[in-house]
Design a protein around this motif. Structure first.
Motif, PDB file in Angstrom:
ATOM      1  N   GLN A 121       0.826  -1.204   0.000  1.00 41.25           N
ATOM      2  CA  GLN A 121       0.000   0.000   0.000  1.00 41.25           C
ATOM      3  C   GLN A 121       0.859   1.253   0.000  1.00 41.25           C
ATOM      4  O   GLN A 121       0.580   2.221  -0.714  1.00 41.25           O
ATOM      5  CB  GLN A 121      -0.938  -0.011   1.210  1.00 41.25           C
ATOM      6  CG  GLN A 121      -1.948  -1.142   1.217  1.00 41.25           C
ATOM      7  CD  GLN A 121      -2.915  -1.047   0.054  1.00 41.25           C
ATOM      8  OE1 GLN A 121      -3.276   0.049  -0.371  1.00 41.25           O
ATOM      9  NE2 GLN A 121      -3.325  -2.188  -0.473  1.00 41.25           N
ATOM     10  N   ASN A 122       1.916   1.259   0.797  1.00 43.08           N
ATOM     11  CA  ASN A 122       2.800   2.422   0.837  1.00 43.08           C
ATOM     12  C   ASN A 122       3.541   2.606  -0.480  1.00 43.08           C
ATOM     13  O   ASN A 122       3.763   3.738  -0.932  1.00 43.08           O
ATOM     14  CB  ASN A 122       3.805   2.272   1.977  1.00 43.08           C
ATOM     15  CG  ASN A 122       3.149   2.378   3.345  1.00 43.08           C
ATOM     16  OD1 ASN A 122       2.116   3.036   3.489  1.00 43.08           O
ATOM     17  ND2 ASN A 122       3.738   1.730   4.338  1.00 43.08           N
ATOM     18  N   LEU A 124       2.410   1.833  -3.457  1.00 47.93           N
ATOM     19  CA  LEU A 124       1.463   2.394  -4.415  1.00 47.93           C
ATOM     20  C   LEU A 124       1.248   3.884  -4.177  1.00 47.93           C
ATOM     21  O   LEU A 124       1.132   4.662  -5.129  1.00 47.93           O
ATOM     22  CB  LEU A 124       0.131   1.653  -4.330  1.00 47.93           C
ATOM     23  CG  LEU A 124       0.129   0.223  -4.872  1.00 47.93           C
ATOM     24  CD1 LEU A 124      -1.232  -0.437  -4.648  1.00 47.93           C
ATOM     25  CD2 LEU A 124       0.466   0.225  -6.366  1.00 47.93           C
ATOM     26  N   ARG A 125       1.192   4.289  -2.917  1.00 40.96           N
ATOM     27  CA  ARG A 125       1.042   5.719  -2.619  1.00 40.96           C
ATOM     28  C   ARG A 125       2.256   6.496  -3.119  1.00 40.96           C
ATOM     29  O   ARG A 125       2.131   7.596  -3.664  1.00 40.96           O
ATOM     30  CB  ARG A 125       0.862   5.925  -1.121  1.00 40.96           C
ATOM     31  CG  ARG A 125      -0.447   5.372  -0.562  1.00 40.96           C
ATOM     32  CD  ARG A 125      -0.660   5.814   0.878  1.00 40.96           C
ATOM     33  NE  ARG A 125      -1.845   5.196   1.447  1.00 40.96           N
ATOM     34  CZ  ARG A 125      -1.842   4.103   2.194  1.00 40.96           C
ATOM     35  NH1 ARG A 125      -0.684   3.511   2.481  1.00 40.96           N
ATOM     36  NH2 ARG A 125      -2.957   3.600   2.676  1.00 40.96           N
ATOM     37  N   GLY A 126       3.436   5.950  -2.929  1.00 40.59           N
ATOM     38  CA  GLY A 126       4.639   6.627  -3.411  1.00 40.59           C
ATOM     39  C   GLY A 126       4.667   6.743  -4.918  1.00 40.59           C
ATOM     40  O   GLY A 126       5.023   7.793  -5.466  1.00 40.59           O
ATOM     41  N   GLY A 128       2.089   6.857  -6.831  1.00 35.77           N
ATOM     42  CA  GLY A 128       1.077   7.838  -7.212  1.00 35.77           C
ATOM     43  C   GLY A 128       1.610   9.262  -7.142  1.00 35.77           C
ATOM     44  O   GLY A 128       1.333  10.090  -8.022  1.00 35.77           O
ATOM     45  N   ALA A 129       2.405   9.554  -6.113  1.00 36.02           N
ATOM     46  CA  ALA A 129       3.001  10.883  -5.983  1.00 36.02           C
ATOM     47  C   ALA A 129       3.982  11.163  -7.118  1.00 36.02           C
ATOM     48  O   ALA A 129       4.023  12.265  -7.678  1.00 36.02           O
ATOM     49  CB  ALA A 129       3.690  11.018  -4.634  1.00 36.02           C
TER      50      ALA A 129
END
Length: 206
Positions: A121-122, A124-126, A128-129
């Motif tokens: 999950q982390n 994927l967030r990175g 995305g940024a």
């Protein structure tokens, strides 16, 4: 002293050599386009291959953006069809979809086993940024192409800000934004271009 390098915008435009060239080029483009496809497309088609100028890219990307379906797929078919007709459009489409489809199926199978983990999950967030940063940087890079737009830089910036407010702040549906702001911009551009053509006609008759 080393010889001065030619600026990318002053180099002559090129074109695809064959349908195979289209297929291979768009396959390579698609394999680079995870998350930040706009940045990759602009770099490959405008800066590296010189298949179109910045101004042409901005105009074609705008058309691809409002057509149904993924914008980069629409753009690839537009370019393929421009040079080789329907076979060229199909070759570009095959290049855009074949390898990514295989990779996405493999990644989906692998991701299913780790989807619930905090690390995934982390990650994927990175990503995305990073993707958001790539798109923003490419948009800033293409601003210079608006100086040659029929509406002028000021009106283009105004429309961009208005669109951001409508979508980002007011949360308008995309269809409403396209019909209202996009439709108004098209009508205004048509009026400006009509006035330009009328002025040219008058000068030609003089």
């Amino acid at each position: 002293m080393p010889p001065a390098q030619t600026a990318p915008d002053t180099l002559p435009l090129q074109h695809p050599q064959s349908k195979t060239d289209l297929f291979v080029s768009f396959t390579w483009l698609a394999l680079q386009g995870f998350g930040g496809v706009l940045a990759v497309v602009q770099r490959e088609l405008v800066e590296k291959k010189r298949w179109m100028s910045r101004e042409q890219f901005v105009e074609d990307w705008a058309v691809a953006q409002i057509m149904p379906g993924p914008n980069v797929v629409n753009l690839s078919m537009m370019i393929g069809g421009r040079y080789f007709g329907l076979p060229g459009a199909l070759a570009a489409l095959a290049g855009m979809l074949t390898a990514p489809m295989v990779l996405v199926l493999l990644l989906a199978a692998l991701y299913g086993s780790v989807a619930d983990s905090a690390e995934a999950q982390n990650a994927l967030r990175g990503m995305g940024a990073v993707a958001a940063g790539l798109v923003a940087a490419t948009g800033i890079k293409l601003i210079g192409a608006l100086t040659k737009n029929a509406l002028g830089m000021g009106m283009c910036v105004f429309l961009a800000v208005l669109t951001f407010i409508a979508i980002g702040l007011l949360r308008w549906p995309l269809l409403w934004v396209l019909l209202s702001i996009g439709g108004g911009a098209c009508l205004w551009a048509y009026r400006v271009l009509s006035d330009v053509d009328a002025d040219r006609a008058k000068k030609g008759d003089a």
